[in-house]
Design an enzyme around this catalytic site. Structure first.
Site, mmCIF file in Angstrom:
data_model
loop_
_atom_site.group_PDB
_atom_site.id
_atom_site.type_symbol
_atom_site.label_atom_id
_atom_site.label_comp_id
_atom_site.label_asym_id
_atom_site.label_seq_id
_atom_site.Cartn_x
_atom_site.Cartn_y
_atom_site.Cartn_z
ATOM 1 N N ASP A 48 85.139 16.283 19.602
ATOM 2 C CA ASP A 48 86.231 17.251 19.488
ATOM 3 C C ASP A 48 86.080 18.271 20.598
ATOM 4 O OD1 ASP A 48 88.115 19.371 18.395
ATOM 5 O OD2 ASP A 48 88.140 17.939 16.746
ATOM 6 N N ASP A 74 86.916 16.870 25.663
ATOM 7 C CA ASP A 74 88.369 16.950 25.800
ATOM 8 C C ASP A 74 88.864 15.534 26.067
ATOM 9 O OD1 ASP A 74 91.019 17.304 26.457
ATOM 10 O OD2 ASP A 74 90.658 18.815 28.017
ATOM 11 N N VAL A 75 89.544 14.940 25.106
ATOM 12 C CA VAL A 75 89.948 13.538 25.243
ATOM 13 C C VAL A 75 90.985 13.331 26.339
ATOM 14 C CG1 VAL A 75 89.387 12.956 22.863
ATOM 15 C CG2 VAL A 75 91.705 13.744 23.425
ATOM 16 N N TYR A 166 106.136 15.812 20.355
ATOM 17 C CA TYR A 166 105.260 15.190 19.356
ATOM 18 C C TYR A 166 105.736 13.774 19.028
ATOM 19 C CZ TYR A 166 102.261 14.965 15.207
ATOM 20 O OH TYR A 166 101.313 14.621 14.274
ATOM 21 N N THR A 201 96.425 19.713 6.567
ATOM 22 C CA THR A 201 95.356 19.919 7.544
ATOM 23 C C THR A 201 95.607 21.236 8.274
ATOM 24 O OG1 THR A 201 96.453 18.883 9.453
ATOM 25 C CG2 THR A 201 95.291 17.418 7.913
#
Length: 261
Positions: A48, A74-75, A166, A201
């Site tokens: 993460d 950081d993906v 999104y 979440t």
């Protein structure tokens, strides 16, 4: 109230001795997935960008008796992804499971979305799974095989107002998964998608309707079953990642309370 399962709560040990990478593991669905896989015997690499949160997840798993390590990553950064996957393979052994659960987003009128926001949402939600897949596939392409589960949402299957970036990113995840599933079919790697609906979440806080929004859009976004939980989504992820779904690849499993029915 802590509702996370203990490592002894689930009888199945479908991931005994396997190494799993979970992105977005600091909170929400990613954290629940890390807990679920650890509960079923996996060594878990928790990734993460939120360093404190991901350390807390890994520490919780270790306290419960699992083997787990935290990695700040950081993906959306290819160098960080490549370095981190290499470290995981050295620290925990060959990754045979990849769960891409990192995500970000918000509601906004499309004309008000700054270009950097568009770029960041697509970078985390779509480029991230691509980079993680690219870095991890050499490990999954192994005689013992591997499994990848990408987390999308119902927004990747139907249009949702005020979430153009999104929706675009989630739809991209669905098709990325299908493309990878076809490319690697018969080579020991399965790729599937879990598409969640409304889930309680921390990310939910970003999805408050913008000023001047049309309330008529609300029923399209809501399930009559109410909000789901991260644990429910994690259970679906674990099934698709496990050998129990050995004949499933390229599938989209909706865990959305019927929103896309």
């Amino acid at each position: 109230m802590n509702t996370e399962p203990s490592l002894a709560a689930l009888p199945a040990r479908r991931f005994e001795g396997k190494t799993a990478i979970v992105t977005g593991a600091a909170a929400g669905i990613g954290r629940a997935t890390a807990v679920r896989l650890a509960a079923e015997g996996a060594h878990v690499a928790c990734l993460d960008i939120a360093a404190v949160g991901v350390e807390e997840t890994a520490e919780a798993l270790v306290t419960l008796g699992a083997r787990a390590l935290a990695y700040r990553c950081d993906v959306a950064n290819e160098d960080e992804v490549n370095r981190t996957v290499d470290r995981v393979a050295t620290d925990l052994g060959r990754p045979s499971v990849l769960c891409n659960a990192a995500g970000t987003g918000e509601f906004s009128h499309t004309i008000d979305v700054p270009f950097p926001t568009w770029q960041r949402i697509l970078a985390v939600n779509l480029t991230g799974p691509f980079l993680m897949a690219k870095a991890t596939l050499p490990h999954l392409l192994h005689p013992q095989g591997g499994s990848m589960v990408n987390v999308a949402s119902s927004s990747g299957l139907i249009g949702i107002a005020y979430s153009a970036a999104y929706c675009a990113s989630q739809g991209g995840v669905v098709m990325l998964s299908k493309a990878l599933a076809v490319e690697y079919a018969g080579r020991g790697v399965r790729v599937n998608t879990v598409a969640f609906g409304g889930v309680d979440t921390p990310l939910v806080a970003n999805f408050s309707l913008p000023e001047g929004s049309d309330p008529k859009h609300l029923p399209h976004m809501m399930s009559k079953l109410g909000s789901g939980t991260p644990d429910q989504v994690a259970a679906a992820i674990a099934f698709l990642a496990s050998d129990e779904s050995a004949h499933i690849t390229g599938a989209v499993l909706s865990v959305d309370g019927g929103i896309t029915a």
